[in-house]
Design a protein around this motif. Structure first.
Motif, PDB file in Angstrom:
ATOM      1  N   ALA A  46       0.821  -1.210   0.000  1.00 28.14           N
ATOM      2  CA  ALA A  46       0.000   0.000   0.000  1.00 28.14           C
ATOM      3  C   ALA A  46       0.855   1.260   0.000  1.00 28.14           C
ATOM      4  O   ALA A  46       0.421   2.315   0.440  1.00 28.14           O
ATOM      5  CB  ALA A  46      -0.937   0.004   1.194  1.00 28.14           C
ATOM      6  N   LEU A  49      -0.444   4.613  -1.280  1.00 29.82           N
ATOM      7  CA  LEU A  49      -1.476   5.312  -0.522  1.00 29.82           C
ATOM      8  C   LEU A  49      -0.899   6.238   0.534  1.00 29.82           C
ATOM      9  O   LEU A  49      -1.600   7.072   1.084  1.00 29.82           O
ATOM     10  CB  LEU A  49      -2.394   4.299   0.171  1.00 29.82           C
ATOM     11  N   ARG A 108      -6.223  -1.803   4.746  1.00 32.12           N
ATOM     12  CA  ARG A 108      -5.943  -0.779   3.735  1.00 32.12           C
ATOM     13  C   ARG A 108      -6.342   0.609   4.231  1.00 32.12           C
ATOM     14  O   ARG A 108      -5.596   1.575   4.084  1.00 32.12           O
ATOM     15  CB  ARG A 108      -6.741  -1.124   2.474  1.00 32.12           C
ATOM     16  N   ALA A 112      -3.908   3.878   5.090  1.00 33.49           N
ATOM     17  CA  ALA A 112      -4.097   5.142   4.389  1.00 33.49           C
ATOM     18  C   ALA A 112      -4.380   6.294   5.354  1.00 33.49           C
ATOM     19  O   ALA A 112      -3.786   7.372   5.241  1.00 33.49           O
ATOM     20  CB  ALA A 112      -5.241   5.003   3.388  1.00 33.49           C
ATOM     21  N   ARG A 193      -7.688  -5.092  -6.753  1.00 28.15           N
ATOM     22  CA  ARG A 193      -6.642  -4.314  -6.086  1.00 28.15           C
ATOM     23  C   ARG A 193      -6.723  -2.848  -6.506  1.00 28.15           C
ATOM     24  O   ARG A 193      -6.720  -1.943  -5.669  1.00 28.15           O
ATOM     25  CB  ARG A 193      -5.264  -4.869  -6.453  1.00 28.15           C
ATOM     26  N   ASP A 197      -7.791   0.338  -4.079  1.00 29.60           N
ATOM     27  CA  ASP A 197      -6.918   1.483  -3.855  1.00 29.60           C
ATOM     28  C   ASP A 197      -7.619   2.794  -4.200  1.00 29.60           C
ATOM     29  O   ASP A 197      -7.522   3.780  -3.458  1.00 29.60           O
ATOM     30  CB  ASP A 197      -5.642   1.338  -4.674  1.00 29.60           C
ATOM     31  N   ARG A 201      -8.608   5.847  -1.649  1.00 28.34           N
ATOM     32  CA  ARG A 201      -8.181   7.226  -1.901  1.00 28.34           C
ATOM     33  C   ARG A 201      -9.368   8.187  -1.823  1.00 28.34           C
ATOM     34  O   ARG A 201      -9.282   9.258  -1.225  1.00 28.34           O
ATOM     35  CB  ARG A 201      -7.517   7.330  -3.274  1.00 28.34           C
TER      36      ARG A 201
END
Length: 214
Positions: A46, A49, A108, A112, A193, A197, A201
């Protein structure tokens, strides 16, 4: 009596020879193949990110991502939308997630958000805002036998738990679609994936833009 014994000896010898032949023949039979283990997949690193700046926003309480039973498992799910049973989720037989999608997305989101603010567990009273996330879709969707995309749909709710009465700061559904490079499990994972992501975001940008007042 001797005659009967003499006749019995060749019969016993023939039976013994047959047993040895069968035993040796059995040793020559091919052994069954070892069961094939499903290929494990995750969402990958990651690093893209992470933000360059140090965390500066208010603390965020981040709970585990929730999901229905069809998604909350290690199966990589696909749907054949070009058939009559397109709405039916189907698992790949030889591919698995290393963790269930809710765990993968929880990890994730934590990675982030940690780049922009402190992240704590919910219920501790340490954060002015709390984020709850639910997965509505996390699957490879086939529009034809050779064309598919990874679809991630997340419903996000942000509240102010420290206020006298828990206050809703915002609620939004994020839907991201990314084309799969190949029409198989590996292609579906690559698409999911990329979609995950992008969804993360968007969620981080939206939450960081919310106004939090005491």
């Amino acid at each position: 009596m001797k005659l009967i014994a003499a006749r019995a000896c060749p019969a016993r010898a023939k039976a013994g020879f047959l047993s040895i032949f069968l035993l040796l023949g059995g040793c020559a039979l091919p052994l069954p193949d070892k069961p094939v283990r499903p290929q494990p997949y995750d969402l990958g690193p990651a690093l893209a990110l992470a933000a360059d700046a140090a965390p500066s926003g208010p603390a965020l309480a981040l709970g585990r991502v929730e999901a229905p039973a069809a998604i909350d498992g290690s199966h990589i799910v696909y749907r054949l939308m070009y058939t009559d049973a397109g709405q039916q989720p189907r698992p790949y037989a030889q591919a698995r997630w290393t963790m269930a999608p809710p765990q993968l997305l929880s990890q994730r989101l934590r990675e982030a958000f940690s780049a922009t603010r402190p992240v704590v567990e919910p219920g501790a009273g340490l954060a002015p805002i709390e984020l709850r996330t639910e997965i509505d879709e996390f699957a490879q969707i086939f529009s034809s036998p050779g064309a598919s995309e990874g679809v991630v749909r997340l419903r996000v709710t942000v509240t102010a738990p420290a206020s006298r009465t828990q206050r809703l700061l915002g609620q939004r559904t994020f839907t991201v679609r990314q084309p799969a490079p190949t029409a198989d499990a590996a292609g579906g994972v690559a698409a999911l994936r990329a979609a995950s992501d992008e969804a993360v975001r968007q969620i981080v940008a939206w939450v960081n833009g919310l106004t939090v007042s005491n």
